[in-house]
Structure formats: structure tokens, C-alpha cells
Design an enzyme around this catalytic site. Sequence first.
Site, PDB file in Angstrom:
ATOM      1  CE  LYS A 168      -3.480  -2.265   2.739  1.00 28.01           C
ATOM      2  NZ  LYS A 168      -4.241  -2.272   4.136  1.00 28.01           N
ATOM      3  N   GLY A 169       2.014   1.080   0.506  1.00 24.72           N
ATOM      4  CA  GLY A 169       3.144   2.424   0.832  1.00 24.72           C
ATOM      5  C   GLY A 169       3.377   3.093  -0.531  1.00 24.72           C
ATOM      6  CD  GLU A 194       8.465  -1.045  -2.201  1.00 17.98           C
ATOM      7  OE1 GLU A 194       7.201  -0.538  -2.158  1.00 17.98           O
ATOM      8  OE2 GLU A 194       8.664  -2.564  -2.044  1.00 17.98           O
ATOM      9  CG  ASP A 195       6.741   2.465   0.350  1.00 15.84           C
ATOM     10  OD1 ASP A 195       7.532   1.275  -0.084  1.00 15.84           O
ATOM     11  OD2 ASP A 195       6.204   2.350   1.282  1.00 15.84           O
ATOM     12  CG  ASP A 216      14.250  -0.982   4.519  1.00 21.51           C
ATOM     13  OD1 ASP A 216      14.193  -2.290   4.113  1.00 21.51           O
ATOM     14  OD2 ASP A 216      13.447  -0.623   5.315  1.00 21.51           O
ATOM     15  CB  VAL A 233      10.863   8.017   6.918  1.00 22.85           C
ATOM     16  CG1 VAL A 233      12.045   8.518   7.376  1.00 22.85           C
ATOM     17  CG2 VAL A 233      10.913   6.746   6.106  1.00 22.85           C
ATOM     18  CG  ASP A 286       2.274   1.666   7.376  1.00 25.44           C
ATOM     19  OD1 ASP A 286       1.522   0.981   8.188  1.00 25.44           O
ATOM     20  OD2 ASP A 286       3.132   1.557   6.615  1.00 25.44           O
TER      21      ASP A 286
END
Length: 190
Positions: free
Chosen positions: A48-49, A104-105, A108, A158, A164
Site C-alpha cells: 500500500k505504501g 516502490e515507496d 532498505d 520515516v 506508515d
Amino acid sequence: MLNTMGFKNDILDSLISKEDIDRRVKEMGLALTEEYRGKNPIFICVLKGSIHFFSDLTRSFEDYCELDFLSISSYGNARKTSGIVRLNKDLDMSITGRHVIIVEDIIDSGLTMNHLTSLLRARNPESIKIVTLLDKPERRECAITPDYVGFVIPNEYVVGYGLDYAGVYRNMPYVGILKSEVYGDESTEV
């Protein structure tokens, strides 16, 4: 527990402003337009990000394209990846022989994206590119490098602009650093 004063009190500092996000997303959209002009790529939103980034990026793409969505998880409500990747919603269209742009948001550890690209490569697309709004290269646990990066950020927790914590903060129009007291004594690894 959610702060009744609103999410702004949960933010330690604004990391990336709405104006900087808007400017950078437009630049990325125009660069992708030049690379994929006449190729009708499929943009894939990792739910969802990525939804806000995906929407703004594809509106900045100035040529034909198609859009699809998938949902993949390795975090659940945790702050650190479990290492177990689950496909919650698959694509609706075939990507065989097509140019694919994964949106993609944040990347990492890279473990989730590594799994996803392996899954999609098995479907024989013409090409796959990874576009991420945020990149934390210092956290990388596998050899994966996004092709387009909005911003390289430090190893902070973040939220905002789709990102989220426990399902909230996605609607913030900027990216902010979440105060540690919000997420408690959990590991600082994200």
C-alpha cells in the site's frame, strides 16, 4: 495509542517537504518518459505504501503506459522485515515480453524487492526497472540497486507520503521522522 492531538505531534522532524517530493517525482516521471517513449511500459504499484508516489509518478509520465497493482508483505505491523515474503495480491495482467517498471515507496534491506524481482523475472518480461521514492543503502542486506531513486535517506524511521507505522501516517503530504516514543522500545532497524 494514537495521539488525540493529531499526527503532527508524533513527528520529530520533516525530512522531505511536499514541495521537494513534487519536484523530484516530476523529474523522475519525465526521465522515465524519455527512456520508455513508444514502449508502453507497465507500471506496477507495490501496495500500500507506494500508492501516492505511484499516482504522482504515472501522472508525470507523458506517453502511453499501463498500470497494475500487487501487494507483497514481509513486515506485517513490525518495524523490521521478518524475512518471509508473502504475495497478498498478484498482478492482473501478463508481463511476458513487456517493459516493467516496479514502483516502490522505500528500499532498505532489499530483501522484499529482491524476492519480488525474482518472482517477476520468472514471468519473462522484456525488462524490469526499479523506481523507489526513498533508498536506505546503508541497510542493504542483499545485492539490489534501484534504477531510479527519489531521495537517499539516513537510517531513521520515516512515515508520510504513503509510508506508515501500524497503518497510520500514510496521508501526510511530506516524509517525516517518527518520534521513537511513538513506536516504543522496538529495534531501530527499519
